[in-house]
Design a protein around this motif. Structure first.
Motif, short mmCIF file in Angstrom:
data_model
loop_
_atom_site.label_atom_id
_atom_site.label_comp_id
_atom_site.label_asym_id
_atom_site.label_seq_id
_atom_site.Cartn_x
_atom_site.Cartn_y
_atom_site.Cartn_z
N ARG A 25 -6.37 2.48 -1.38
CA ARG A 25 -7.14 1.31 -1.39
C ARG A 25 -6.05 0.16 -0.86
O ARG A 25 -6.89 -0.79 0.06
CB ARG A 25 -7.34 0.84 -3.02
CG ARG A 25 -8.11 -0.49 -3.00
CD ARG A 25 -8.76 -0.60 -4.49
NE ARG A 25 -7.59 -0.87 -5.63
CZ ARG A 25 -7.00 -2.00 -5.57
NH1 ARG A 25 -6.92 -3.18 -4.73
NH2 ARG A 25 -5.63 -1.90 -6.36
N ARG A 26 -5.05 -0.08 -1.21
CA ARG A 26 -4.26 -1.18 -0.70
C ARG A 26 -3.78 -0.86 0.55
O ARG A 26 -4.06 -1.89 1.63
CB ARG A 26 -2.87 -1.40 -1.69
CG ARG A 26 -3.33 -2.08 -3.15
CD ARG A 26 -1.93 -2.10 -3.80
NE ARG A 26 -2.14 -2.97 -5.07
CZ ARG A 26 -1.15 -3.24 -5.67
NH1 ARG A 26 0.02 -3.04 -5.40
NH2 ARG A 26 -1.46 -3.74 -6.91
N ARG A 39 -5.70 0.83 2.94
CA ARG A 39 -6.85 0.34 3.64
C ARG A 39 -6.94 -1.09 3.70
O ARG A 39 -7.38 -1.75 5.03
CB ARG A 39 -8.10 1.02 3.09
CG ARG A 39 -8.21 2.56 3.36
CD ARG A 39 -9.52 3.22 2.79
NE ARG A 39 -9.80 3.05 1.14
CZ ARG A 39 -9.36 4.12 0.49
NH1 ARG A 39 -8.39 5.05 0.97
NH2 ARG A 39 -9.42 4.07 -0.65
N ARG A 40 -6.85 -1.58 2.73
CA ARG A 40 -6.96 -3.30 2.95
C ARG A 40 -6.05 -3.94 3.90
O ARG A 40 -6.09 -4.71 4.52
CB ARG A 40 -6.86 -4.02 1.52
CG ARG A 40 -6.95 -5.43 1.42
CD ARG A 40 -7.05 -5.92 0.02
NE ARG A 40 -7.39 -7.43 0.09
CZ ARG A 40 -6.46 -8.35 0.20
NH1 ARG A 40 -5.24 -8.00 0.37
NH2 ARG A 40 -6.61 -9.78 0.19
N SER A 55 -0.89 3.83 -2.29
CA SER A 55 -2.13 3.42 -2.82
C SER A 55 -3.18 3.33 -1.60
O SER A 55 -2.89 2.48 -0.71
CB SER A 55 -2.19 2.02 -3.47
OG SER A 55 -3.55 1.36 -3.54
N GLY A 103 0.87 -1.11 0.00
CA GLY A 103 0.09 -0.15 0.04
C GLY A 103 0.70 1.28 0.06
O GLY A 103 0.70 1.98 -0.82
#
Length: 294
Positions: free
Chosen positions: A248-249, A251-252, A246, A205
């Protein structure tokens, strides 16, 4: 710790301090290019931590800190617009005694004693001690290593001339699926010595191949060294992610770490730049103090 425990001690060394932009510490609505160019404020000083694990198979580092040459050598950074961006991204204070070798010395070791170094990711404040580790196995994720070959690496914080140094013994890691159910929700891991004490977990991320290190020691709460997945454990708990990488990454990966914490309530999170990490480590391991440079 029992006689069979492979880990004797876990310590932290601070290789100076860094200040970053508030939008870097915790992502906001502003895109990176906007806050990088427009921001006029800095956070307070944050430590640049490297973690030291005394294992029966040898001395292990998680990250190697910032090179003091970055504040003393005018040619350390690339020139032109790239240097302008670096200057706007972070500012550093690193004293003569705030080096990897000085910090290891206060623990009774030298850089030549390091047998394994794990690099969470390849940004400058995690690779600063590489030049002193020619005798060590240097572990990095293959995904992270491959970013050196992608377009404009220096614009993304990757200075290859300080990373791909002659004589270094790089090991590029492709973490396989785990057979340890205690690592759920992680779907890949790399057990460094095969004894379950030091396990690498992919937490991409901030960079595509970022790694975290799970440290498990008998009679002590498990430790998770997370690099720059977060800059403060409280931000992680609240669901905030850094403004670089990133979203999105990030947060994942953050959700997976928080799930691991839910599964193991005593898990201690140790980011690279969290001002509270040293005290948290001392409390978790029962040490009266930690070894900070300076």
């Amino acid at each position: 710790m029992t006689m069979q425990d492979p880990i004797r001690r876990v310590s932290v060394i601070s290789t100076g301090h860094v200040q970053i932009r508030p939008d870097h510490e915790a992502s906001t609505w502003r895109p990176t290019a906007l806050w990088l160019l427009a921001s006029r404020t800095w956070t307070g000083p944050k430590p640049i931590n490297a973690y030291v694990i005394e294992h029966r198979n040898g001395l292990v580092l998680f990250d190697t800190g910032q090179d003091r040459a970055s504040v003393t050598d005018p040619d350390y950074f690339p020139g032109g617009i790239t240097k302008v961006l670096y200057d706007r991204l972070a500012r550093f204070e690193i004293g003569p005694q705030e080096t990897l070798s000085a910090g290891l010395g206060r623990l009774g070791y030298g850089t030549g004693d390091v047998s394994t170094a794990v690099i969470s990711h390849l940004h400058q404040d995690h690779i600063g001690g590489l030049a002193e580790l020619g005798q060590a196995d240097i572990l990095v994720s293959r995904t992270e290593w491959n970013t050196l070959s992608s377009p404009l690496p220096e614009m993304r914080g990757l200075m290859g001339r300080h990373i791909d140094l002659p004589g270094l013994r790089w090991q590029r890691i492709d973490p396989p699926a785990p057979d340890d159910r205690s690592l759920v929700p992680f779907q890949a891991c790399h057990d460094i010595f095969g004894d379950g004490s030091l396990v690498l977990l992919p937490t991409p991320g901030h960079t595509p191949g970022s790694l975290s290190l799970l440290v498990r020691q008998s009679g002590t709460a498990p430790l998770l060294m997370v690099g720059d997945l977060t800059y403060d454990v409280h931000l992680l708990e609240e669901g905030h992610v850094p403004g670089v990488g990133s979203g999105r990454r990030l947060r994942r990966a953050s959700a997976m770490v928080n799930q691991l914490r839910h599964n193991h309530p005593d898990l201690v999170i140790l980011p690279a730049h969290d001002p509270g990490a040293a005290a948290r480590l001392a409390l978790a391991t029962g040490q009266a103090s930690v070894t900070l440079a300076g």
